[in-house]
Design a protein around this motif. Sequence first.
Motif, PDB file in Angstrom:
ATOM      1  N   VAL A   1      12.369 -37.959  91.533  1.00  0.00           N
ATOM      2  CA  VAL A   1      11.121 -37.494  90.913  1.00  0.00           C
ATOM      3  C   VAL A   1       9.924 -37.879  91.770  1.00  0.00           C
TER       4      VAL A   1
ATOM      5  N   GLY B   1       9.486 -35.506  94.545  1.00  0.00           N
ATOM      6  CA  GLY B   1       9.330 -34.121  94.114  1.00  0.00           C
ATOM      7  C   GLY B   1      10.588 -33.283  94.202  1.00  0.00           C
TER       8      GLY B   1
ATOM      9  N   GLY C   1       9.085 -34.007  87.114  1.00  0.00           N
ATOM     10  CA  GLY C   1       8.781 -35.264  86.444  1.00  0.00           C
ATOM     11  C   GLY C   1       8.776 -35.106  84.942  1.00  0.00           C
TER      12      GLY C   1
ATOM     13  N   LYS D   1       5.137 -36.135  93.042  1.00  0.00           N
ATOM     14  CA  LYS D   1       5.677 -35.628  91.787  1.00  0.00           C
ATOM     15  C   LYS D   1       5.167 -34.214  91.525  1.00  0.00           C
TER      16      LYS D   1
END
Length: 394
Positions: free
Chosen positions: A328, A331, A335, A393
Motif C-alpha cells: 500500500v 501504491g 489504500g 499511496k
Amino acid sequence: MRIMNSNMGKACLLHNIITTQAEDIIERLINGICTSDKITEMVVTGNTTMCHLFLGKDLSGMAGTPFKTAYTGSASLKGEKNGFKRFPDINIYVMPGIAAHTGADAVSVICNQKLYQADKIQLAIDIGTNAEIILNNRGNIYACSAAAGPAFEGKGVKCGIRAGNGAINGIKINKLAGNIILDVIDISSNTLQDSLIPKGICGSGLVDAIAELLKAGILKPDGYLMCKEEALENGVKPGIAERIHKNSEGNYFVFYGKNDLYNKQQCNSCHQDIIITQKDIRNIQLAKAAIQAAAEVLLETAGITLYDIDEVKIAGVFGKFIHPKQAVLIGLYPGTDNIEFIGNAAGNGAAQALLYQSSRELALKYSTETKHIELANEKSFQDKFLNAMELKKW
C-alpha cells in the motif's frame, strides 16, 4: 515472447511442451492414488495465449492490433485430439476467456469469488506478468489486463530470483540503529531464517525493498535513489548511507554485502552482493503504475471512485506473500482497510468447473457479459499511468 515464437514457427513445439507437462502433472497427482484409466475429466484455465498454445490454436491474430483470438467460448475435446499420449481418453474442458488479453483465468476468478453480486462493489487484482483487474459494480462487470511485466517474478531485476531457497522474502531497515534485517527462505526447514546466506531477492522482497528505502529517506517518491552524499545530507544514518554505491548505470543500494557475511571465514571472492539498482526501481515503478492506472480506468468507466468499493481482493500466489502495508505504501495496492488475499482464485475456479456443471455455465455467461476494456484504446490510460509512477499511496 510466446506469441512471437509461435508465429515464427515454434507453435507446435510449444504446444507439445505444454501438453507433455500437463500429462506429467496428472501422473504426479495420481501417483499412489489411482491408475491413469480412472482419470476421466480435466479442466484447464489460464491466460488467452496459454489456452491457445494448449489447444494448438493460431496466435497470429494476437500479434498486433486489432487483437483477435482464434476461437471464442470454451473448448471441449478428448485428450487424443489434443496430442495427449498417456491420457488419450480424458475429457478436457478449457474455460472460456473474455478477450485477447483477458483470458480464462480472469473468468475463473470472477466465478470463484462471485464477482457479479448485485449488492456489492468489488475490485479484484490478479498480479502477474499480465495483471488482470476485475471490477464488479453491483452486477455490472468490467475487466482489463495490464502489462505489468515480469519484475515481480524476479526477471529484469539485477538480483531478482523466484521465491525459493535463499531468496530474500522480507526486508526491514532500522533507521535508528542503521542496520538491516533480512528474511531469507530456507526450503529445507520450510521457514524464514536470518542466518542463511541469500542468493537474491524475490517479488515480495522487492516490494519491501522499495518501501523500506522510501521510509529510510533514501528513495524519493519519484523513484530517484539518492547517492551517499545526498543521503547523509538528508540525515540518513552513516551505516545505511554507506550502502549506497554508484557505477556506470547509476546508484545502487547493497542489502547484503561482504561485510554482512555471518561467517567471516567464508571466501569473500565467492560472495555476490545482493543489490537493488536504479533500473530495478524503475521496473517496479512501471509494473505498479500499470496496475494502478488500469484499476483507475475501470473505476472511471464505471463512474465510481475507490471510496465506493466494498471489497478489494488480491489474487495469485505472488499476491498472497506480499506484506500488505508495504504494498500500500508504494501504491501497488489501493489504500483500504478491506483487503482480502484470496490466493489462487483462478485455480480454485477451475476446480469448481471440474466438479460442477453449473460453474461451467456461469463461466460461459460471464465470459460474454463482462465488459472488456482495451487499455490501448483508452485515452486517459497514458496520463493515469504517468501519474501512477509516483511511489505513494493511491
